[in-house]
Design a protein around this motif. Structure first.
Motif, mmCIF file in Angstrom:
data_model
loop_
_atom_site.group_PDB
_atom_site.id
_atom_site.type_symbol
_atom_site.label_atom_id
_atom_site.label_comp_id
_atom_site.label_asym_id
_atom_site.label_seq_id
_atom_site.Cartn_x
_atom_site.Cartn_y
_atom_site.Cartn_z
ATOM 1 N N GLY A 1 40.318 -6.653 -38.373
ATOM 2 C CA GLY A 1 40.377 -5.592 -37.373
ATOM 3 C C GLY A 1 40.366 -6.216 -35.993
ATOM 4 N N TRP A 2 40.089 -5.432 -34.990
ATOM 5 C CA TRP A 2 40.085 -5.926 -33.622
ATOM 6 C C TRP A 2 38.947 -6.919 -33.434
ATOM 7 C CZ3 TRP A 2 40.260 -0.795 -30.343
ATOM 8 C CH2 TRP A 2 41.369 -0.045 -30.722
ATOM 9 N N VAL A 3 39.198 -8.012 -32.715
ATOM 10 C CA VAL A 3 38.117 -8.896 -32.284
ATOM 11 C C VAL A 3 37.720 -8.446 -30.881
ATOM 12 C CG1 VAL A 3 38.569 -10.907 -33.722
ATOM 13 C CG2 VAL A 3 39.828 -10.644 -31.604
ATOM 14 N N ILE A 4 36.442 -8.217 -30.709
ATOM 15 C CA ILE A 4 35.922 -7.700 -29.440
ATOM 16 C C ILE A 4 34.774 -8.604 -29.007
ATOM 17 C CG2 ILE A 4 34.882 -5.720 -28.280
ATOM 18 C CD1 ILE A 4 36.208 -3.989 -30.534
ATOM 19 N N PRO A 5 34.939 -9.366 -27.928
ATOM 20 C CA PRO A 5 33.879 -10.276 -27.495
ATOM 21 C C PRO A 5 32.558 -9.540 -27.238
ATOM 22 C CG PRO A 5 35.910 -10.748 -26.329
ATOM 23 C CD PRO A 5 36.123 -9.467 -27.080
ATOM 24 N N THR A 6 31.461 -10.206 -27.564
ATOM 25 C CA THR A 6 30.129 -9.646 -27.379
ATOM 26 C C THR A 6 29.966 -9.139 -25.951
ATOM 27 O OG1 THR A 6 29.231 -11.143 -29.015
ATOM 28 C CG2 THR A 6 27.665 -10.198 -27.473
ATOM 29 N N GLY A 7 29.435 -7.947 -25.818
ATOM 30 C CA GLY A 7 29.229 -7.325 -24.513
ATOM 31 C C GLY A 7 30.288 -6.299 -24.171
ATOM 32 N N LEU A 8 31.407 -6.318 -24.895
ATOM 33 C CA LEU A 8 32.469 -5.347 -24.678
ATOM 34 C C LEU A 8 32.525 -4.394 -25.866
ATOM 35 C CD1 LEU A 8 35.330 -7.744 -23.470
ATOM 36 C CD2 LEU A 8 33.677 -6.500 -22.063
ATOM 37 N N THR A 9 33.149 -3.246 -25.663
ATOM 38 C CA THR A 9 33.363 -2.305 -26.761
ATOM 39 C C THR A 9 34.819 -1.866 -26.762
ATOM 40 O OG1 THR A 9 32.935 -0.255 -25.540
ATOM 41 C CG2 THR A 9 31.007 -1.399 -26.454
ATOM 42 N N ALA A 10 35.272 -1.370 -27.882
ATOM 43 C CA ALA A 10 36.651 -0.895 -28.004
ATOM 44 C C ALA A 10 36.907 0.320 -27.118
ATOM 45 C CB ALA A 10 36.970 -0.567 -29.456
ATOM 46 N N ALA A 11 35.866 1.006 -26.710
ATOM 47 C CA ALA A 11 36.022 2.186 -25.868
ATOM 48 C C ALA A 11 36.117 1.833 -24.381
ATOM 49 C CB ALA A 11 34.840 3.138 -26.087
ATOM 50 N N ASP A 12 35.896 0.557 -24.029
ATOM 51 C CA ASP A 12 35.922 0.154 -22.622
ATOM 52 C C ASP A 12 37.322 0.251 -22.033
ATOM 53 O OD1 ASP A 12 33.219 -0.446 -22.661
ATOM 54 O OD2 ASP A 12 33.514 -2.600 -22.925
ATOM 55 N N SER A 13 37.413 0.818 -20.838
ATOM 56 C CA SER A 13 38.675 0.857 -20.098
ATOM 57 C C SER A 13 38.914 -0.517 -19.476
ATOM 58 C CB SER A 13 38.590 1.903 -18.980
ATOM 59 O OG SER A 13 37.633 1.472 -18.010
ATOM 60 N N TYR A 14 40.083 -0.688 -18.905
ATOM 61 C CA TYR A 14 40.354 -1.958 -18.241
ATOM 62 C C TYR A 14 39.328 -2.213 -17.138
ATOM 63 C CZ TYR A 14 42.177 -5.612 -15.390
ATOM 64 O OH TYR A 14 42.279 -6.766 -14.670
ATOM 65 N N ASP B 292 33.363 -12.721 -30.808
ATOM 66 C CA ASP B 292 32.977 -11.454 -31.420
ATOM 67 C C ASP B 292 31.755 -11.749 -32.286
ATOM 68 O OD1 ASP B 292 32.781 -9.279 -33.313
ATOM 69 O OD2 ASP B 292 34.847 -8.751 -32.828
ATOM 70 N N ALA B 293 30.665 -11.023 -32.082
ATOM 71 C CA ALA B 293 29.420 -11.282 -32.824
ATOM 72 C C ALA B 293 29.607 -11.127 -34.327
ATOM 73 C CB ALA B 293 28.312 -10.363 -32.331
ATOM 74 N N ARG B 294 30.579 -10.336 -34.743
ATOM 75 C CA ARG B 294 30.830 -10.155 -36.175
ATOM 76 C C ARG B 294 31.495 -11.389 -36.764
ATOM 77 N NH1 ARG B 294 34.680 -5.347 -35.961
ATOM 78 N NH2 ARG B 294 35.355 -6.640 -34.225
ATOM 79 N N ASP B 295 32.383 -12.006 -36.032
ATOM 80 C CA ASP B 295 33.116 -13.203 -36.427
ATOM 81 C C ASP B 295 34.477 -13.107 -35.754
ATOM 82 O OD1 ASP B 295 33.957 -15.554 -37.611
ATOM 83 O OD2 ASP B 295 34.398 -14.667 -39.536
ATOM 84 N N VAL C 185 46.067 -7.538 -30.752
ATOM 85 C CA VAL C 185 47.294 -7.477 -29.948
ATOM 86 C C VAL C 185 48.047 -6.180 -30.201
ATOM 87 C CG1 VAL C 185 49.545 -8.571 -29.577
ATOM 88 C CG2 VAL C 185 47.497 -9.976 -29.800
ATOM 89 N N ASN C 186 47.993 -5.687 -31.415
ATOM 90 C CA ASN C 186 48.709 -4.454 -31.767
ATOM 91 C C ASN C 186 47.869 -3.196 -31.597
ATOM 92 O OD1 ASN C 186 51.195 -5.686 -32.504
ATOM 93 N ND2 ASN C 186 50.220 -6.404 -34.375
ATOM 94 N N SER C 187 46.728 -3.313 -30.901
ATOM 95 C CA SER C 187 45.834 -2.167 -30.737
ATOM 96 C C SER C 187 46.079 -1.450 -29.413
ATOM 97 C CB SER C 187 44.375 -2.638 -30.782
ATOM 98 O OG SER C 187 44.062 -3.347 -29.592
ATOM 99 N N THR C 188 45.537 -0.260 -29.313
ATOM 100 C CA THR C 188 45.603 0.478 -28.053
ATOM 101 C C THR C 188 44.686 -0.146 -27.011
ATOM 102 O OG1 THR C 188 43.889 1.982 -28.870
ATOM 103 C CG2 THR C 188 46.172 2.662 -29.186
ATOM 104 N N TRP C 189 43.696 -0.908 -27.441
ATOM 105 C CA TRP C 189 42.738 -1.543 -26.538
ATOM 106 C C TRP C 189 43.300 -2.810 -25.899
ATOM 107 C CZ3 TRP C 189 39.126 -5.872 -27.045
ATOM 108 C CH2 TRP C 189 38.134 -5.863 -26.076
ATOM 109 N N TRP C 190 44.394 -3.342 -26.417
ATOM 110 C CA TRP C 190 44.959 -4.607 -25.944
ATOM 111 C C TRP C 190 45.202 -4.599 -24.440
ATOM 112 C CZ3 TRP C 190 44.973 -9.416 -26.745
ATOM 113 C CH2 TRP C 190 45.951 -10.257 -26.218
ATOM 114 N N ALA C 191 45.679 -3.510 -23.881
ATOM 115 C CA ALA C 191 45.942 -3.455 -22.439
ATOM 116 C C ALA C 191 44.661 -3.678 -21.637
ATOM 117 C CB ALA C 191 46.572 -2.120 -22.064
#
Length: 111
Positions: A47-60, A39-42, A92-98
């Motif tokens: 909060g959620w860790v989201i690897p660079t290039g992905l967003t929390a709004a991305d579907s599977y 995650d570019a932030r750290d 892990v406890n987020s809606t984005w986890w799936a």
């Protein structure tokens, strides 16, 4: 006297298996080529860790497509054969986890 003998016997019983089984650890790491997809932030954000290039709004399906390209780039450009991904309780406890955790088969594509 009995207590001292019992303590000595116990000490020997514990020490002998440890001495016999202790050995030098080794691992073949000469072919390990790992990269950290972070995650570019750290990786320790609150909060959620989201690897660079992905967003929390991305579907599977979107995560799968983006990750396929990014992993291929790691392989082709860096020779990577291992990728470390960030994970924390909030993710892990987020809606984005799936979408993030993936599954063994690619999503169905619509033409």
């Amino acid at each position: 006297m009995k207590r001292a003998l019992l303590a000595a016997a116990l000490a020997i019983a514990v020490a002998v298996p440890v001495a016999v089984t202790a050995g030098e650890a080794s691992a073949a790491t000469n072919s390990f080529r790992g990269v950290n997809w972070a995650d570019a932030r750290d990786n320790y954000v609150n909060g959620w860790v989201i690897p660079t290039g992905l967003t929390a709004a991305d579907s599977y399906s979107t995560v799968y497509t983006k990750a396929d390209g990014i992993i291929t780039g790691f392989q082709n450009l860096l020779g990577a054969n291992t990728v470390r991904l960030p994970i924390n309780p909030q993710s892990v406890n987020s809606t984005w986890w799936a979408s993030y955790k993936g599954r063994s088969t690619p999503p169905s594509r619509t033409a």
